[in-house]
Design an enzyme around this catalytic site. Sequence first.
Site, PDB file in Angstrom:
ATOM      1  N   GLN A  98      48.346  51.317  37.689  1.00 15.89           N
ATOM      2  CA  GLN A  98      48.458  51.054  36.239  1.00 15.89           C
ATOM      3  C   GLN A  98      49.872  50.561  35.889  1.00 15.89           C
ATOM      4  OE1 GLN A  98      46.889  54.408  37.038  1.00 15.89           O
ATOM      5  NE2 GLN A  98      45.166  53.074  37.378  1.00 15.89           N
ATOM      6  N   LYS A 138      50.854  44.074  41.121  1.00 15.15           N
ATOM      7  CA  LYS A 138      51.560  45.000  42.024  1.00 15.15           C
ATOM      8  C   LYS A 138      51.012  44.949  43.439  1.00 15.15           C
ATOM      9  CE  LYS A 138      50.458  48.496  39.461  1.00 15.15           C
ATOM     10  NZ  LYS A 138      49.903  47.857  38.269  1.00 15.15           N
ATOM     11  N   ASP A 165      47.824  45.702  35.892  1.00 14.93           N
ATOM     12  CA  ASP A 165      47.342  44.382  36.309  1.00 14.93           C
ATOM     13  C   ASP A 165      48.461  43.350  36.379  1.00 14.93           C
ATOM     14  OD1 ASP A 165      44.702  45.426  36.242  1.00 14.93           O
ATOM     15  OD2 ASP A 165      44.653  45.077  34.091  1.00 14.93           O
ATOM     16  N   GLY A 174      42.831  48.680  40.864  1.00 12.70           N
ATOM     17  CA  GLY A 174      42.156  47.735  41.741  1.00 12.70           C
ATOM     18  C   GLY A 174      43.114  46.637  42.137  1.00 12.70           C
ATOM     19  N   HIS A 175      43.238  46.414  43.417  1.00  8.08           N
ATOM     20  CA  HIS A 175      44.097  45.332  43.905  1.00  8.08           C
ATOM     21  C   HIS A 175      43.220  44.341  44.630  1.00  8.08           C
ATOM     22  CE1 HIS A 175      47.335  47.877  42.985  1.00  8.08           C
ATOM     23  NE2 HIS A 175      47.482  48.497  44.133  1.00  8.08           N
TER      24      HIS A 175
HETATM   25  P1  IMP Z   1      41.411  55.460  32.617  1.00  3.71           P
HETATM   26  O1  IMP Z   1      42.616  55.378  33.472  1.00  3.71           O
HETATM   27  O2  IMP Z   1      40.157  55.001  33.301  1.00  3.71           O
HETATM   28  O3  IMP Z   1      41.253  56.811  31.974  1.00  3.71           O
HETATM   29  O4  IMP Z   1      41.612  54.438  31.389  1.00  3.71           O
HETATM   30  C1  IMP Z   1      42.610  54.653  30.397  1.00  3.71           C
HETATM   31  C2  IMP Z   1      43.229  53.319  29.967  1.00  3.71           C
HETATM   32  O5  IMP Z   1      43.965  52.789  31.057  1.00  3.71           O
HETATM   33  C3  IMP Z   1      42.223  52.248  29.569  1.00  3.71           C
HETATM   34  O6  IMP Z   1      42.794  51.452  28.542  1.00  3.71           O
HETATM   35  C4  IMP Z   1      42.085  51.419  30.829  1.00  3.71           C
HETATM   36  O7  IMP Z   1      41.668  50.097  30.556  1.00  3.71           O
HETATM   37  C5  IMP Z   1      43.500  51.472  31.358  1.00  3.71           C
HETATM   38  N1  IMP Z   1      43.588  51.280  32.809  1.00  3.71           N
HETATM   39  C6  IMP Z   1      43.323  52.179  33.769  1.00  3.71           C
HETATM   40  N2  IMP Z   1      43.524  51.652  34.981  1.00  3.71           N
HETATM   41  C7  IMP Z   1      43.960  50.406  34.783  1.00  3.71           C
HETATM   42  C8  IMP Z   1      44.375  49.353  35.662  1.00  3.71           C
HETATM   43  O8  IMP Z   1      44.410  49.483  36.886  1.00  3.71           O
HETATM   44  N3  IMP Z   1      44.757  48.198  35.052  1.00  3.71           N
HETATM   45  C9  IMP Z   1      44.766  48.035  33.707  1.00  3.71           C
HETATM   46  N4  IMP Z   1      44.398  48.985  32.865  1.00  3.71           N
HETATM   47  C10 IMP Z   1      43.993  50.159  33.393  1.00  3.71           C
END
Ligand code: IMP
Length: 430
Positions: free
Chosen positions: A223, A16, A13, A40-41
């Site tokens: 991420q 990017k 977040d 998500g963008h």
């Molecule tokens: P997962 O990727 O859904 O398995 O989540 C694993 C961890 O990564 C959790 O703490 C999520 O909140 C975090 N996470 C996954 N995608 C994002 C993102 O795009 N932005 C921020 N945190 C993310």
Amino acid sequence: MPATVIVGAQWGDEGKGKITDLLAQNSDLVCRYQGGPNAGHTIIRANERYALHQIPSGILYPGKGCVIGAGCVVDPEQLVAEIDELEARGISTSALALSGNAHLIMPWHVALDSASELRLGRLQIGTTRRGIGPAYADKAARLGIRVQDVLDEKILRQKIAVALGEKNLVLERVHGMSPIELGPLASRMVELAERLRPYISDTSLLVDRALRDGKRVLLEGAQGTLLDLDHGTYPFVTSSSPIAGAAATGIGIGPTRIDEVLGIAKAYVTRVGEGPFPTEIEGADQVRMRELGGEYGTTTGRGRRCGWLDLVALRFAVRVNGITSLALTKLDVLSSIEALPVCVAYQLPDGTETTEFPAHQSDFHHARPVYETLAGWLEPLGPDPFPARAREYVEYIERAIEVEVSLVGTGAERDRVLSRHPLAALPRVA
Ligand code: IMP
């Protein structure tokens, strides 16, 4: 430079999408190399808001190629919905190329993601519940269904039947959930397969050819560094590798093809989900920062945890990614704050201080931030004049991480990203 990786330098977040969107103007191809619909963008273009999850933001420019690479996991239902929404708003998706080697997120992955979080209770990771972990786990276990499997209906039906036989056992017997019915799922997947077919291609070859032709390629990570499966704050991480080195494996090009690594960091820090966060702000000040920054997730709508800038973690991100320059986003969010603590070291449980990111999880879990406090600028962040104290904040970061801050985000609109060297045709700070 021909191949530039864009990588999140914190916990995701960092903005990017917006920087990618901006640099996409001067690029030919924009590629995602890992992750899936957990990302998500939000892009604001001509007063229109676009929320993209799996498709690279380059899609908003006519004629730019967009790649979803082999290192990604793709939810076919959601990808088709994203394609349909763009097309309905007059944006062509014909330049989208989807790697046949990417893995599919199936409904059982989504069900198991939620079920396992529920089971973990207060030890949960706080995932986005999009099925990311279970899909990557099946990939590693060699049980996954790949995008290319949809090209042959017989293979597709067979793979679904085999996988579902096992997954239904787990859903029913371990988690006490209803099984997923084979018939309707297989029929729906066959429909989705027809929708995906035109986009499937050999994306490694496509990117290689683009680079050989001297085209400019952006490789966009989802991420962030601290969510990296190998180098992040495990187990509170995602199940893929967002770091820059993974761009080569995720796309299928050699690491020697990468020229630049642009790190993206917020002027403060946010984190979604559980896990240690040394510079997290306490109480009402955290709420204030969340409101000032509009810190709510694009994918899940969850409020993000907010903290002060952590230079120890940022230096770590520079190290593990080989960051060559940094984009500092959302600097304007700090404009009304009088005193700005920045974390310059961690105090460890044994009382010692370190400026290096702890290699052992217990040290990180118990690390206490050592702050220096910089004076806020308390005035709007225009390019002209750019407040002297804001410049000092940026220069302080540059000295601490020994990397140039090339771009500075000063507001939500696209033209509020200022360039501090001629990376792109943007208004200059200096
Ligand atoms: P997962 O990727 O859904 O398995 O989540 C694993 C961890 O990564 C959790 O703490 C999520 O909140 C975090 N996470 C996954 N995608 C994002 C993102 O795009 N932005 C921020 N945190 C993310």
